[in-house]
Design an enzyme around this catalytic site. Sequence first.
Site, mmCIF file in Angstrom:
data_model
loop_
_atom_site.group_PDB
_atom_site.id
_atom_site.type_symbol
_atom_site.label_atom_id
_atom_site.label_comp_id
_atom_site.label_asym_id
_atom_site.label_seq_id
_atom_site.Cartn_x
_atom_site.Cartn_y
_atom_site.Cartn_z
ATOM 1 N N SER A 1 -9.494 3.759 -5.013
ATOM 2 C CA SER A 1 -8.659 2.671 -5.514
ATOM 3 C C SER A 1 -7.758 2.095 -4.426
ATOM 4 O O SER A 1 -6.970 1.199 -4.675
ATOM 5 C CB SER A 1 -7.836 3.149 -6.707
ATOM 6 O OG SER A 1 -7.095 4.295 -6.377
ATOM 7 N N ASN B 1 -13.697 9.732 -0.912
ATOM 8 C CA ASN B 1 -14.376 8.678 -1.664
ATOM 9 C C ASN B 1 -14.125 7.389 -0.903
ATOM 10 O O ASN B 1 -12.985 6.967 -0.764
ATOM 11 C CB ASN B 1 -13.810 8.544 -3.078
ATOM 12 C CG ASN B 1 -14.101 9.757 -3.940
ATOM 13 O OD1 ASN B 1 -15.176 10.347 -3.840
ATOM 14 N ND2 ASN B 1 -13.153 10.138 -4.781
ATOM 15 N N CYS C 1 0.838 -1.207 0.000
ATOM 16 C CA CYS C 1 0.000 0.000 0.000
ATOM 17 C C CYS C 1 0.867 1.249 0.000
ATOM 18 O O CYS C 1 1.740 1.397 0.853
ATOM 19 C CB CYS C 1 -0.903 -0.003 1.238
ATOM 20 S SG CYS C 1 -1.714 1.573 1.537
ATOM 21 N N HIS D 1 -4.069 0.307 8.048
ATOM 22 C CA HIS D 1 -4.564 0.094 6.685
ATOM 23 C C HIS D 1 -6.035 -0.309 6.613
ATOM 24 O O HIS D 1 -6.754 0.105 5.698
ATOM 25 C CB HIS D 1 -3.692 -0.990 6.020
ATOM 26 C CG HIS D 1 -4.031 -1.256 4.587
ATOM 27 N ND1 HIS D 1 -3.694 -0.382 3.577
ATOM 28 C CD2 HIS D 1 -4.680 -2.293 3.982
ATOM 29 C CE1 HIS D 1 -4.112 -0.872 2.412
ATOM 30 N NE2 HIS D 1 -4.707 -2.023 2.629
ATOM 31 N N HIS E 1 -8.434 7.280 3.780
ATOM 32 C CA HIS E 1 -7.892 8.580 3.362
ATOM 33 C C HIS E 1 -8.952 9.405 2.653
ATOM 34 O O HIS E 1 -9.942 8.878 2.136
ATOM 35 C CB HIS E 1 -6.696 8.387 2.423
ATOM 36 C CG HIS E 1 -7.070 7.900 1.054
ATOM 37 N ND1 HIS E 1 -7.472 6.603 0.798
ATOM 38 C CD2 HIS E 1 -7.134 8.540 -0.139
ATOM 39 C CE1 HIS E 1 -7.741 6.465 -0.495
ATOM 40 N NE2 HIS E 1 -7.557 7.631 -1.092
ATOM 41 N N GLN F 1 -9.222 13.481 0.404
ATOM 42 C CA GLN F 1 -8.437 14.360 -0.446
ATOM 43 C C GLN F 1 -8.871 15.803 -0.234
ATOM 44 O O GLN F 1 -9.957 16.068 0.275
ATOM 45 C CB GLN F 1 -8.631 14.003 -1.923
ATOM 46 C CG GLN F 1 -8.323 12.548 -2.261
ATOM 47 C CD GLN F 1 -8.338 12.278 -3.770
ATOM 48 O OE1 GLN F 1 -7.770 13.030 -4.551
ATOM 49 N NE2 GLN F 1 -8.990 11.203 -4.162
ATOM 50 N N HIS G 1 -6.988 1.936 2.186
ATOM 51 C CA HIS G 1 -6.361 2.645 3.308
ATOM 52 C C HIS G 1 -7.165 3.919 3.582
ATOM 53 O O HIS G 1 -7.435 4.690 2.663
ATOM 54 C CB HIS G 1 -4.901 2.984 2.969
ATOM 55 C CG HIS G 1 -4.131 3.412 4.181
ATOM 56 N ND1 HIS G 1 -3.119 2.648 4.739
ATOM 57 C CD2 HIS G 1 -4.245 4.504 4.974
ATOM 58 C CE1 HIS G 1 -2.639 3.270 5.808
ATOM 59 N NE2 HIS G 1 -3.314 4.405 5.969
HETATM 60 O O1 LIG Z 1 -7.720 10.497 -7.138
HETATM 61 P P1 LIG Z 1 -8.387 9.155 -6.981
HETATM 62 O O2 LIG Z 1 -8.861 8.897 -5.603
HETATM 63 O O3 LIG Z 1 -7.578 8.010 -7.520
HETATM 64 O O4 LIG Z 1 -9.672 9.249 -7.951
HETATM 65 C C1 LIG Z 1 -10.998 9.248 -7.546
HETATM 66 O O5 LIG Z 1 -11.406 10.528 -7.069
HETATM 67 C C2 LIG Z 1 -11.330 11.596 -8.009
HETATM 68 C C3 LIG Z 1 -11.898 12.840 -7.358
HETATM 69 O O6 LIG Z 1 -13.237 12.682 -6.961
HETATM 70 C C4 LIG Z 1 -12.071 11.262 -9.316
HETATM 71 O O7 LIG Z 1 -11.778 12.244 -10.276
HETATM 72 C C5 LIG Z 1 -11.651 9.897 -9.859
HETATM 73 O O8 LIG Z 1 -12.437 9.573 -10.978
HETATM 74 C C6 LIG Z 1 -11.810 8.853 -8.754
HETATM 75 O O9 LIG Z 1 -11.448 7.566 -9.209
#
Ligand SMILES: O=P(O)(O)O[C@H]1O[C@H](CO)[C@@H](O)[C@H](O)[C@H]1O
Lengths: 362, 362
Positions: free
Chosen positions: B171, B163, B47, B122, B176, B178, B174
């Site tokens: 993806s 997300n 990871c 994790h 997190h 943004q 873990h």
């Molecule tokens: O940056 P990550 O987490 O890989 O990406 C994820 O979040 C982003 C922001 O919402 C999106 O644009 C991506 O399509 C999604 O897969």
Amino acid sequence: MEANNVHRRFNPLTRSWVLCSPHRAMRPWLGQKEEAAPEGPAYDPKCYLCPGNTRASNPPTANPSYESTFVFDNDFPALTAPEGSAEPSANATNDSSDIESLLFQSNKAAGLCRVVCFSPTHNLTLPEMSHTQVVSVVEEWIRIHKDLRSNHPAIHYAQIFENKGAVMGCSNPHPHGQVWATDYVPQEPRDELDSLVAFRKEHAGKCMLCSYAEIEEKRADRVVYSNNDFIVVVPYWAVWPFETMILSKTHVSSIEDLSESQQSSLADAILALTIRYDNLFETSFPYSMGIHGAPILAASQEHAHAAHLHLHFYPPLLRSASVKKFLVGFEMLGESQRDLTAEMAASRLRALSPVHYKKRSM
Amino acid sequence: MEANNVHRRFNPLTRSWVLCSPHRAMRPWLGQKEEAAPEGPAYDPKCYLCPGNTRASNPPTANPSYESTFVFDNDFPALTAPEGSAEPSANATNDSSDIESLLFQSNKAAGLCRVVCFSPTHNLTLPEMSHTQVVSVVEEWIRIHKDLRSNHPAIHYAQIFENKGAVMGCSNPHPHGQVWATDYVPQEPRDELDSLVAFRKEHAGKCMLCSYAEIEEKRADRVVYSNNDFIVVVPYWAVWPFETMILSKTHVSSIEDLSESQQSSLADAILALTIRYDNLFETSFPYSMGIHGAPILAASQEHAHAAHLHLHFYPPLLRSASVKKFLVGFEMLGESQRDLTAEMAASRLRALSPVHYKKRSM
Ligand SMILES: O=P(O)(O)O[C@H]1O[C@H](CO)[C@@H](O)[C@H](O)[C@H]1O
Ligand SMILES: O=P(O)(O)O[C@H]1O[C@H](CO)[C@@H](O)[C@H](O)[C@H]1O
């Protein structure tokens, strides 16, 4: 500056911005992958859309042994039938100064939900159908539109659409679309209509989408396909990676107004586009598509005439048959975001063979 | 009439309608199912977010052996860094009457993308973390906000989001989130701000969301949880089946303005909500969530003050850990549509245990 740099573009139909990050298509992907549906049989005895099979309606009904298209009322409709009046639902838009009533506004809603089978063959999709077969689908859409206008006076708008592929919420691969007809004009077509009406006022009666189609044809870099009557473009403001629009080149407001030869051109354009879609990743390419045009019962003559017939295709795939674009966190909370330019997407689609990959001799 | 009949509701923040079809939750589902992620190890050597591991940045960097939160610049950012000026990007909104320039508007865009690890562990997610640990996450969000304000004069807005779950495009399991910080205010928060500013003007300076929080507390039927400082509701106009909002009860504009005890209350509310989410289908409940509040650099004092701090949670699941709601054809082309009322969703969430299902003694 646009080609490689991060920038935003404006969608004049929805009057909103989209963020474009062209370099981002290169990032690695370790996330969820989509599974391709296995190829099904031409007839599936368990499919509720195949000819002759019985549907779980109440009471259970057998489908006819149809040979072209077949339309029936959705057995699990999202809308309940209107009571026959031509009156729109009471409009709840509230000019009262009562804060509570402003924050909790609701409206009655009614409508009809129909399912449109495109073909009796279970494992066929639009791009694999013949031109004559796709013309039959276009004719069926027009027939439904006319029937709603003549026999259902409460209906204001018919949203014709297709969800293709499991990833787009489609629960049965049998080729079919839907029509949700409502006793009001839904949010999205209403917003577009408002933009078209406003543009017309500000520009001495010119139609935004007539101008747009004309300029795109001239500029050529976002054009995927074009024939006498229709142009297929990746719109300048596309959100989905390979989003497209099919636009009438002349000012046609409603699908009902298409001449026979225009109907044939529309079928051509649908085929040209969906074949390229399938060829892109050599897979049955998922999407949601829908037709926008004049309401069946418009708020005014002005609204009816301002509408410009077009189709939107919203496909989720980004990099392969299994990697789609997620419109999630930033896109839901911040603003729409895409990972390649509209021009890149158009040039890839344009370059593809007009012959479906399954039909090519090796 | 609302409880069982089809109706539409109005969202005063985005000024758009949503169609509500309460009876529809009952229809059978044969479509795509989501797979639950298998439980991972507490530390995963592969990871790129785990402490001590090396990230594929250029040059490759080792994460510190962090013990609480950890923040770094996204190795594949959607935005490129601004050039340091406090000036907003040239605004392309065009008042020229040149049709071509109106239909092809673009703007430069720049910003910073950061990743915020919530915990070194994790296989932990917010609902399984302690109150102290969630407070650390809230503190980290505030620290980032303050850092952007002080050290990045070009930044106008910071969109904090998470997300969660592969189905929401995440993806890496873990824990997190943004932060995408932009040199402009993105479409969605700008639309909300415009609505808040307009409401304030029309209602003698009253804040829409202060009123909304107060009325929801009184009405009680959409409340999931409430403490001294925050209320968690399924908004009257929810689109996603179990969509919620966490609202500050008093008028706080920016996350930076939260007192220590309010920060603690926010952590409480996040825990109360996400634990119930996990308990609903006894699964790690996917969602996209994000914080909306005052811009870092607002267009005016008025805009900065009109903002009312709130969090949106958009979870896709509808009926089980594997059946989600697809917002596709009609929802994309027509208007948002939901299959159960906000009140039904709230009453189900409210009834759930405040203790995480994994921690309950059998
Ligand atoms: O940056 P990550 O987490 O890989 O990406 C994820 O979040 C982003 C922001 O919402 C999106 O644009 C991506 O399509 C999604 O897969
Ligand atoms: O009626 P269907 O095809 O089963 O359902 C599909 O299309 C509908 C209209 O876009 C959506 O509301 C559903 O979420 C989707 O699964």
